[in-house]
Design a protein around this motif. Sequence first.
Motif, PDB file in Angstrom:
ATOM      1  N   LEU A   1      15.888 -37.562   8.843  1.00  0.00           N
ATOM      2  CA  LEU A   1      16.806 -38.693   8.923  1.00  0.00           C
ATOM      3  C   LEU A   1      18.238 -38.222   9.175  1.00  0.00           C
ATOM      4  CD1 LEU A   1      17.211 -41.781   8.543  1.00  0.00           C
ATOM      5  CD2 LEU A   1      17.586 -41.301   6.131  1.00  0.00           C
ATOM      6  N   VAL A   2      18.666 -37.198   8.449  1.00  0.00           N
ATOM      7  CA  VAL A   2      20.020 -36.649   8.603  1.00  0.00           C
ATOM      8  C   VAL A   2      20.221 -36.109  10.020  1.00  0.00           C
ATOM      9  CG1 VAL A   2      21.519 -34.729   7.903  1.00  0.00           C
ATOM     10  CG2 VAL A   2      20.409 -36.156   6.165  1.00  0.00           C
ATOM     11  N   LEU A   3      19.281 -35.325  10.491  1.00  0.00           N
ATOM     12  CA  LEU A   3      19.414 -34.729  11.819  1.00  0.00           C
ATOM     13  C   LEU A   3      19.445 -35.788  12.913  1.00  0.00           C
ATOM     14  CD1 LEU A   3      17.066 -31.662  11.277  1.00  0.00           C
ATOM     15  CD2 LEU A   3      19.574 -31.657  11.356  1.00  0.00           C
TER      16      LEU A   3
ATOM     17  N   ASN B   1      27.953 -42.982  10.092  1.00  0.00           N
ATOM     18  CA  ASN B   1      26.641 -43.242  10.679  1.00  0.00           C
ATOM     19  C   ASN B   1      25.534 -42.670   9.789  1.00  0.00           C
ATOM     20  OD1 ASN B   1      25.022 -44.229  12.972  1.00  0.00           O
ATOM     21  ND2 ASN B   1      24.540 -42.053  13.252  1.00  0.00           N
ATOM     22  N   LEU B   2      25.766 -41.487   9.264  1.00  0.00           N
ATOM     23  CA  LEU B   2      24.788 -40.864   8.371  1.00  0.00           C
ATOM     24  C   LEU B   2      24.585 -41.717   7.126  1.00  0.00           C
ATOM     25  CD1 LEU B   2      22.949 -38.639   7.342  1.00  0.00           C
ATOM     26  CD2 LEU B   2      24.993 -37.390   6.610  1.00  0.00           C
ATOM     27  N   VAL B   3      25.662 -42.118   6.485  1.00  0.00           N
ATOM     28  CA  VAL B   3      25.569 -42.905   5.256  1.00  0.00           C
ATOM     29  C   VAL B   3      24.883 -44.246   5.534  1.00  0.00           C
ATOM     30  CG1 VAL B   3      26.919 -44.087   3.481  1.00  0.00           C
ATOM     31  CG2 VAL B   3      27.477 -41.739   4.116  1.00  0.00           C
ATOM     32  N   SER B   4      25.216 -44.875   6.655  1.00  0.00           N
ATOM     33  CA  SER B   4      24.567 -46.143   7.024  1.00  0.00           C
ATOM     34  C   SER B   4      23.066 -45.961   7.227  1.00  0.00           C
ATOM     35  CB  SER B   4      25.176 -46.716   8.299  1.00  0.00           C
ATOM     36  OG  SER B   4      26.497 -47.107   8.088  1.00  0.00           O
ATOM     37  N   SER B   5      22.690 -44.898   7.926  1.00  0.00           N
ATOM     38  CA  SER B   5      21.269 -44.609   8.153  1.00  0.00           C
ATOM     39  C   SER B   5      20.539 -44.369   6.842  1.00  0.00           C
ATOM     40  CB  SER B   5      21.106 -43.392   9.064  1.00  0.00           C
ATOM     41  OG  SER B   5      21.622 -43.654  10.337  1.00  0.00           O
ATOM     42  N   LEU B   6      21.185 -43.666   5.932  1.00  0.00           N
ATOM     43  CA  LEU B   6      20.580 -43.399   4.628  1.00  0.00           C
ATOM     44  C   LEU B   6      20.376 -44.697   3.854  1.00  0.00           C
ATOM     45  CD1 LEU B   6      22.681 -40.260   3.676  1.00  0.00           C
ATOM     46  CD2 LEU B   6      20.214 -40.280   4.115  1.00  0.00           C
TER      47      LEU B   6
END
Length: 116
Positions: free
Chosen positions: A9-11, A54-59
């Motif tokens: 997910l992070v990548l 974007n990372l935090v939103s995806s998480l």
Amino acid sequence: MQVEQLKHLVLNALEDLKARDVLELDVREASSVTDFMVLATGTSSRQVSALASNLVSSLKETGVTPLSIEGQDAGEWVLVDLGDLLVHIMQEQTRAFYDLEKLWGDFSLVEDQVGS
């Protein structure tokens, strides 16, 4: 969420906004704080902040809440703490200065993930 799913997910989130020089380090043998680190470079403070957002939103979309987020307002170096995984998103000059790859260099480089 399993750490492998979390890394994936992070990548993907970093790749979505064109993070550069993404590296994944396995630091299980050297750290009691975390198991893996992901290092990524943004070209400007704006991109570093956008990558972190974007990372935090995806998480959050998957129900994962970071333990801590540091440095997002400044956009020079953002640290996203996910427990078993630490994500460092830095501007190029900051990454070169702190040289985390060298600091953790004796440990396993898992993969060079995104366009260097």
